[in-house]
Design a protein around this motif. Structure first.
Motif, PDB file in Angstrom:
ATOM      1  N   GLY A 153      28.581  23.893  54.481  1.00 43.19           N
ATOM      2  CA  GLY A 153      27.344  23.219  54.109  1.00 43.19           C
ATOM      3  C   GLY A 153      26.909  23.761  53.000  1.00 43.19           C
ATOM      4  N   GLY A 154      27.552  24.635  52.160  1.00 47.43           N
ATOM      5  CA  GLY A 154      26.722  25.459  51.059  1.00 47.43           C
ATOM      6  C   GLY A 154      26.022  26.792  51.289  1.00 47.43           C
ATOM      7  N   LEU A 155      25.776  26.951  52.502  1.00 49.38           N
ATOM      8  CA  LEU A 155      24.855  28.246  52.623  1.00 49.38           C
ATOM      9  C   LEU A 155      25.778  29.354  52.399  1.00 49.38           C
ATOM     10  CD1 LEU A 155      23.242  27.160  56.256  1.00 49.38           C
ATOM     11  CD2 LEU A 155      22.286  27.128  53.770  1.00 49.38           C
ATOM     12  N   ARG A 156      25.013  30.355  51.870  1.00 47.70           N
ATOM     13  CA  ARG A 156      25.522  31.737  51.546  1.00 47.70           C
ATOM     14  C   ARG A 156      25.616  32.692  52.914  1.00 47.70           C
ATOM     15  NH1 ARG A 156      24.596  35.330  46.053  1.00 47.70           N
ATOM     16  NH2 ARG A 156      25.429  36.968  46.593  1.00 47.70           N
ATOM     17  N   CYS A 157      26.877  32.943  53.043  1.00 49.15           N
ATOM     18  CA  CYS A 157      27.317  33.722  54.158  1.00 49.15           C
ATOM     19  C   CYS A 157      26.908  35.225  53.844  1.00 49.15           C
ATOM     20  CB  CYS A 157      28.660  33.914  54.439  1.00 49.15           C
ATOM     21  SG  CYS A 157      29.525  32.234  54.760  1.00 49.15           S
ATOM     22  N   PRO A 158      26.073  35.867  54.889  1.00 49.38           N
ATOM     23  CA  PRO A 158      25.564  37.332  54.777  1.00 49.38           C
ATOM     24  C   PRO A 158      26.794  38.313  54.659  1.00 49.38           C
ATOM     25  CG  PRO A 158      24.607  36.250  56.787  1.00 49.38           C
ATOM     26  CD  PRO A 158      25.781  35.429  56.277  1.00 49.38           C
ATOM     27  N   ALA A 159      26.465  39.420  53.683  1.00 45.34           N
ATOM     28  CA  ALA A 159      27.697  40.152  53.299  1.00 45.34           C
ATOM     29  C   ALA A 159      28.366  40.901  54.426  1.00 45.34           C
ATOM     30  CB  ALA A 159      27.299  41.103  52.216  1.00 45.34           C
ATOM     31  N   THR A 160      27.449  41.265  55.490  1.00 45.80           N
ATOM     32  CA  THR A 160      27.716  41.797  56.614  1.00 45.80           C
ATOM     33  C   THR A 160      28.812  41.034  57.493  1.00 45.80           C
ATOM     34  OG1 THR A 160      25.848  41.023  58.008  1.00 45.80           O
ATOM     35  CG2 THR A 160      25.607  43.044  57.058  1.00 45.80           C
ATOM     36  N   LEU A 161      29.067  39.856  57.086  1.00 46.91           N
ATOM     37  CA  LEU A 161      29.965  38.881  57.900  1.00 46.91           C
ATOM     38  C   LEU A 161      30.916  38.546  57.198  1.00 46.91           C
ATOM     39  CD1 LEU A 161      27.299  36.420  59.802  1.00 46.91           C
ATOM     40  CD2 LEU A 161      28.469  38.423  60.654  1.00 46.91           C
ATOM     41  N   THR A 162      31.194  39.023  55.946  1.00 43.53           N
ATOM     42  CA  THR A 162      32.312  38.826  55.104  1.00 43.53           C
ATOM     43  C   THR A 162      33.143  40.205  54.609  1.00 43.53           C
ATOM     44  OG1 THR A 162      31.077  38.696  53.426  1.00 43.53           O
ATOM     45  CG2 THR A 162      31.237  36.518  54.529  1.00 43.53           C
ATOM     46  N   GLY A 163      33.979  39.948  53.706  1.00 46.84           N
ATOM     47  CA  GLY A 163      34.574  40.884  53.074  1.00 46.84           C
ATOM     48  C   GLY A 163      34.881  40.925  51.610  1.00 46.84           C
ATOM     49  N   GLU A 164      35.040  41.907  50.821  1.00 48.05           N
ATOM     50  CA  GLU A 164      35.136  41.642  49.504  1.00 48.05           C
ATOM     51  C   GLU A 164      36.730  41.780  49.356  1.00 48.05           C
ATOM     52  OE1 GLU A 164      33.298  43.562  45.569  1.00 48.05           O
ATOM     53  OE2 GLU A 164      34.832  44.942  46.418  1.00 48.05           O
ATOM     54  N   ALA A 165      37.462  40.800  48.803  1.00 48.50           N
ATOM     55  CA  ALA A 165      38.951  40.964  48.600  1.00 48.50           C
ATOM     56  C   ALA A 165      39.112  41.513  47.337  1.00 48.50           C
ATOM     57  CB  ALA A 165      39.518  39.506  49.107  1.00 48.50           C
ATOM     58  N   ARG A 166      40.155  42.097  46.977  1.00 46.77           N
ATOM     59  CA  ARG A 166      40.736  42.727  45.694  1.00 46.77           C
ATOM     60  C   ARG A 166      42.087  42.649  45.836  1.00 46.77           C
ATOM     61  NH1 ARG A 166      37.316  45.499  42.381  1.00 46.77           N
ATOM     62  NH2 ARG A 166      35.225  45.972  43.018  1.00 46.77           N
ATOM     63  N   LEU A 167      42.418  41.770  44.561  1.00 51.24           N
ATOM     64  CA  LEU A 167      43.887  41.754  44.684  1.00 51.24           C
ATOM     65  C   LEU A 167      44.481  42.364  43.235  1.00 51.24           C
ATOM     66  CD1 LEU A 167      46.102  38.513  45.192  1.00 51.24           C
ATOM     67  CD2 LEU A 167      46.067  39.522  42.884  1.00 51.24           C
ATOM     68  N   ARG A 168      45.790  42.665  43.114  1.00 49.49           N
ATOM     69  CA  ARG A 168      46.395  42.983  41.750  1.00 49.49           C
ATOM     70  C   ARG A 168      47.543  42.556  42.052  1.00 49.49           C
ATOM     71  NH1 ARG A 168      49.437  47.311  39.472  1.00 49.49           N
ATOM     72  NH2 ARG A 168      49.126  47.266  37.071  1.00 49.49           N
ATOM     73  N   GLU A 169      48.205  41.763  41.110  1.00 49.52           N
ATOM     74  CA  GLU A 169      49.483  41.194  41.211  1.00 49.52           C
ATOM     75  C   GLU A 169      50.312  41.348  39.811  1.00 49.52           C
ATOM     76  OE1 GLU A 169      52.181  36.981  41.409  1.00 49.52           O
ATOM     77  OE2 GLU A 169      50.520  37.423  42.753  1.00 49.52           O
ATOM     78  N   TRP A 170      51.313  42.192  39.596  1.00 50.74           N
ATOM     79  CA  TRP A 170      52.099  42.289  38.258  1.00 50.74           C
ATOM     80  C   TRP A 170      53.551  41.954  38.474  1.00 50.74           C
ATOM     81  CZ3 TRP A 170      50.947  45.451  42.452  1.00 50.74           C
ATOM     82  CH2 TRP A 170      51.804  46.125  43.199  1.00 50.74           C
ATOM     83  N   TYR A 171      54.238  42.374  37.360  1.00 49.06           N
ATOM     84  CA  TYR A 171      55.566  42.081  37.345  1.00 49.06           C
ATOM     85  C   TYR A 171      56.588  43.334  36.955  1.00 49.06           C
ATOM     86  CZ  TYR A 171      60.268  39.712  36.292  1.00 49.06           C
ATOM     87  OH  TYR A 171      61.624  39.575  36.192  1.00 49.06           O
ATOM     88  N   ASP A 172      57.308  43.647  37.859  1.00 49.83           N
ATOM     89  CA  ASP A 172      58.254  44.727  37.500  1.00 49.83           C
ATOM     90  C   ASP A 172      59.513  44.454  36.826  1.00 49.83           C
ATOM     91  OD1 ASP A 172      60.113  47.334  38.002  1.00 49.83           O
ATOM     92  OD2 ASP A 172      58.974  47.580  39.638  1.00 49.83           O
ATOM     93  N   GLU A 173      59.547  44.826  35.515  1.00 45.04           N
ATOM     94  CA  GLU A 173      60.793  44.307  34.606  1.00 45.04           C
ATOM     95  C   GLU A 173      62.036  45.087  35.114  1.00 45.04           C
ATOM     96  OE1 GLU A 173      60.161  44.979  30.767  1.00 45.04           O
ATOM     97  OE2 GLU A 173      58.511  43.221  30.566  1.00 45.04           O
ATOM     98  N   GLY A 174      61.772  46.185  35.862  1.00 46.32           N
ATOM     99  CA  GLY A 174      63.109  47.140  36.266  1.00 46.32           C
ATOM    100  C   GLY A 174      63.734  46.394  37.433  1.00 46.32           C
ATOM    101  N   THR A 175      62.962  45.845  38.384  1.00 50.70           N
ATOM    102  CA  THR A 175      63.569  45.223  39.610  1.00 50.70           C
ATOM    103  C   THR A 175      63.714  43.720  39.471  1.00 50.70           C
ATOM    104  OG1 THR A 175      61.320  45.026  40.754  1.00 50.70           O
ATOM    105  CG2 THR A 175      62.730  46.899  41.011  1.00 50.70           C
ATOM    106  N   GLY A 176      62.933  42.947  38.392  1.00 49.72           N
ATOM    107  CA  GLY A 176      63.072  41.663  38.305  1.00 49.72           C
ATOM    108  C   GLY A 176      62.070  40.881  39.669  1.00 49.72           C
ATOM    109  N   ARG A 177      61.020  41.785  39.958  1.00 52.25           N
ATOM    110  CA  ARG A 177      60.464  41.301  41.295  1.00 52.25           C
ATOM    111  C   ARG A 177      58.707  41.345  40.633  1.00 52.25           C
ATOM    112  NH1 ARG A 177      63.405  41.227  45.741  1.00 52.25           N
ATOM    113  NH2 ARG A 177      61.503  41.450  47.325  1.00 52.25           N
ATOM    114  N   PHE A 178      57.783  40.161  41.398  1.00 54.89           N
ATOM    115  CA  PHE A 178      56.536  40.497  41.487  1.00 54.89           C
ATOM    116  C   PHE A 178      56.060  41.356  42.547  1.00 54.89           C
ATOM    117  CE2 PHE A 178      57.819  36.728  39.533  1.00 54.89           C
ATOM    118  CZ  PHE A 178      56.959  36.492  38.457  1.00 54.89           C
TER     119      PHE A 178
END
Length: 224
Positions: A153-178
């Protein structure tokens, strides 16, 4: 259609590792999408009291309570224009948490032209929307931090009910994997959920792989 990540990062997109530029440059033209297959070395959750909350998330493919090591994993990213004309990229993650159980974590990332921000709609019905803050670190890895959550509905959710997500994605040239690392924390209750692992990718040409209905949300949210 310009990729949603190129729009969100602007000039910083060119600072990504070339393999990440290819991955997050998926726009539905040269490639309709890419599918990653790999293993999460660790899938974890917070204290026991977080389990009911995480279990509730399974109803809409948002988080889950199971944990484990060496968990088989797939991620499906498909680019398309949604029914409201917005550039969209799916993030459908499937975890084989046991021999007889799979859990999904669904999201669709939509570029809001009106607000100039990448919006992450969570779950099968896009009940929650969160603005994403993107960056590129000195190694060329992608970083993402979630902002405020809003309900359908567009209402902001209280911070106490949600979580902060942090992501890091990289590429490893040695293994050829993300490589990928995700952690979700609540400012009051601490760590909630996360995973770390790696995967390889295959790219899908639009003339051979239409966007599967199974990765699209069951209902779209017009609010940005």
């Amino acid at each position: 259609m310009t990729s949603v990540f190129r729009r969100a990062l602007g000039a910083d997109f060119d600072r990504l590792h070339p393999e990440l530029q290819r991955r997050f440059g998926v726009d539905g033209a040269t490639h309709v999408g890419c599918v990653g297959t790999g293993v999460m070395e660790r899938v974890w959750r917070g204290a026991a009291f977080t389990a009911p909350f995480l279990h509730l998330g399974t109803l809409r493919h948002v988080l889950f309570p199971e944990t484990g090591e060496h968990v088989p994993f797939t991620i499906e990213n498909y680019a398309y224009t949604d029914s409201y004309g917005r550039p969209t990229l799916t993030f459908v993650r499937t975890f084989q948490v046991s021999p007889h159980r799979r859990r999904r974590f669904d999201a669709t990332m939509v570029w809001s032209e009106q607000r100039g921000v990448l919006v992450d709609y969570l779950g099968t019905h896009q009940h929650l929307a969160v603005d994403l803050h993107l960056g590129v670190d000195v190694t060329g890895a992608l970083t993402i931090r979630s902002g405020a959550y809003r309900s359908r509905g567009g209402l902001r959710c209280p911070a106490t009910l949600t979580g902060e997500a942090r992501l890091r994605e990289w590429y490893d040239e040695g293994t050829g994997r993300f490589g990928i690392r995700v952690a979700v924390t609540n400012h009051r209750f601490g760590p909630l959920f996360g995973y770390t692992g790696s995967f390889t990718l295959r790219y899908l040409r639009p003339d051979r792989a239409p966007v599967p209905a199974a990765v699209r949300p069951l209902r779209e949210n017009p609010r940005e």
